[in-house]
Scaffold this active site. Structure first.
Site, PDB file in Angstrom:
ATOM      1  N   ASP A   1       0.958  -1.170   0.040  1.00 24.13           N
ATOM      2  CA  ASP A   1       0.069   0.192  -0.051  1.00 24.13           C
ATOM      3  C   ASP A   1       0.903   1.200   0.089  1.00 24.13           C
ATOM      4  OD1 ASP A   1      -2.057   1.862   0.198  1.00 24.13           O
ATOM      5  OD2 ASP A   1      -2.450   1.339   2.177  1.00 24.13           O
TER       6      ASP A   1
ATOM      7  N   TRP B   1       6.181  -3.891   7.372  1.00 21.12           N
ATOM      8  CA  TRP B   1       5.177  -4.757   7.714  1.00 21.12           C
ATOM      9  C   TRP B   1       5.424  -5.987   6.388  1.00 21.12           C
ATOM     10  CZ3 TRP B   1       4.632  -0.741   4.208  1.00 21.12           C
ATOM     11  CH2 TRP B   1       3.985  -0.878   3.195  1.00 21.12           C
TER      12      TRP B   1
ATOM     13  N   ASP C   1       9.128   0.987   3.601  1.00 20.12           N
ATOM     14  CA  ASP C   1       8.904   2.474   3.227  1.00 20.12           C
ATOM     15  C   ASP C   1      10.190   2.962   2.837  1.00 20.12           C
ATOM     16  OD1 ASP C   1       6.068   2.120   3.237  1.00 20.12           O
ATOM     17  OD2 ASP C   1       5.806   3.110   4.859  1.00 20.12           O
TER      18      ASP C   1
ATOM     19  N   TRP D   1       5.414   3.818   8.011  1.00 23.00           N
ATOM     20  CA  TRP D   1       6.351   3.071   8.724  1.00 23.00           C
ATOM     21  C   TRP D   1       7.860   3.910   8.795  1.00 23.00           C
ATOM     22  CZ3 TRP D   1       4.904  -0.894  11.397  1.00 23.00           C
ATOM     23  CH2 TRP D   1       3.728  -1.609  11.267  1.00 23.00           C
TER      24      TRP D   1
ATOM     25  N   TYR E   1       7.484  10.001   4.293  1.00 19.62           N
ATOM     26  CA  TYR E   1       7.393   8.952   3.191  1.00 19.62           C
ATOM     27  C   TYR E   1       7.630   9.355   2.001  1.00 19.62           C
ATOM     28  CZ  TYR E   1       4.894   5.407   0.545  1.00 19.62           C
ATOM     29  OH  TYR E   1       4.567   4.515  -0.399  1.00 19.62           O
TER      30      TYR E   1
ATOM     31  N   THR F   1       7.194   2.900  -1.554  1.00 22.29           N
ATOM     32  CA  THR F   1       7.602   1.477  -0.902  1.00 22.29           C
ATOM     33  C   THR F   1       8.499   0.423  -1.706  1.00 22.29           C
ATOM     34  OG1 THR F   1       5.670   2.260   0.288  1.00 22.29           O
ATOM     35  CG2 THR F   1       6.418  -0.175   0.412  1.00 22.29           C
TER      36      THR F   1
END
Length: 181
Positions: free
Chosen positions: A82, A107, A126, A158, A167, A170
Site C-alpha cells: 500500500d 510490515w 517504506d 512506517w 514517506y 515503498t
C-alpha cells in the site's frame, strides 16, 4: 481628558490582570505548572513519530503507470503493498531511490508467485527522507489485518522510526519461501 480616561482604563486593566494572576498562583502550584509544561513538551516531541493513515492518498493519486511488470500494481510481489512504487520513483523493486533510506520498521505479507507456484514472505519497506513520490500508487490488501495488528497492517507510515520521517515510496524485499505447513 483622554489622558485621564486612558490612565483609568490602564489602571483597571492592571488590577484585573493582577487579580487573575494572583488567583491562578494561589490555585496552581509551581510543580503543577512545571508538570503541565513538561507534558506539553514531551507530547509535542512525540507527535511526529505517531503512525498515520495513508489510505486517503488512493483517491488523489490516480491509476498506476503502464510499463514493466515491476511498475505495475498487478506484479505478484505487490499483493500486500500500500503505497507508491519505488520502481516508478527512481528506485527498484527492492531498493530505495537515491536520497531515500529504508524504514527501520516494516510490515510483511505472503504473496503467491504464479511463475513457480510458490508463496513467498515479502517485507514491505517504506523509503523515507524525501517528499512523497506521488506516482504508481498501489493498494494491495491481501492478508492485511486491522491497525491493532501493526506488523501486518499496511496503512501506516512506517517511516515513523526514522529520523527523516517523511514517506517517499515503498519497496518489496523477498524474505524467503513461505512454509507449506
Amino acid at each position: 481628558m483622554s489622558d485621564i480616561f486612558t490612565d483609568r482604563l490602564m489602571a483597571a486593566f492592571d488590577r484585573a490582570a493582577e487579580f487573575a494572576f494572583r488567583r491562578t498562583a494561589q490555585s496552581i502550584g509551581r510543580r503543577s505548572a512545571l508538570s503541565t509544561i513538561g507534558k506539553l513538551m514531551v507530547g509535542g516531541a512525540l507527535l511526529p513519530v505517531l503512525p498515520f493513515d495513508r489510505s486517503s492518498g488512493a483517491l488523489a493519486a490516480g491509476a498506476p503507470a503502464s510499463g514493466p511488470a515491476d511498475a505495475n500494481c498487478d506484479y505478484w510481489r505487490y499483493c500486500a503493498l500500500d503505497g507508491f512504487l519505488c520502481s516508478c520513483c527512481g528506485g527498484s523493486v527492492s531498493a530505495c531511490p537515491p536520497g531515500a533510506e529504508p524504514s527501520k520498521v516494516t510490515w510483511v505479507g505472503t504473496c503467491h508467485n504464479p511463475a513457480d507456484g510458490k508463496d513467498y514472505l515479502v517485507s514491505y519497506n517504506d523509503c523515507c527522507g524525501k517528499t512523497t513520490c506521488g506516482r504508481c500508487l498501489c493498494n494491495g490488501n491481501v492478508g492485511e489485518r486491522p491497525g491493532y495488528r501493526m506488523g501486518i497492517h499496511n496503512d501506516i507510515n512506517w517511516c515513523m522510526a526514522n529520523t527523516p520521517s517523511m514517506y517517499h515510496c515503498t519497496v518489496s524485499v523477498l524474505v524467503g519461501v513461505a512454509d507449506d505447513k
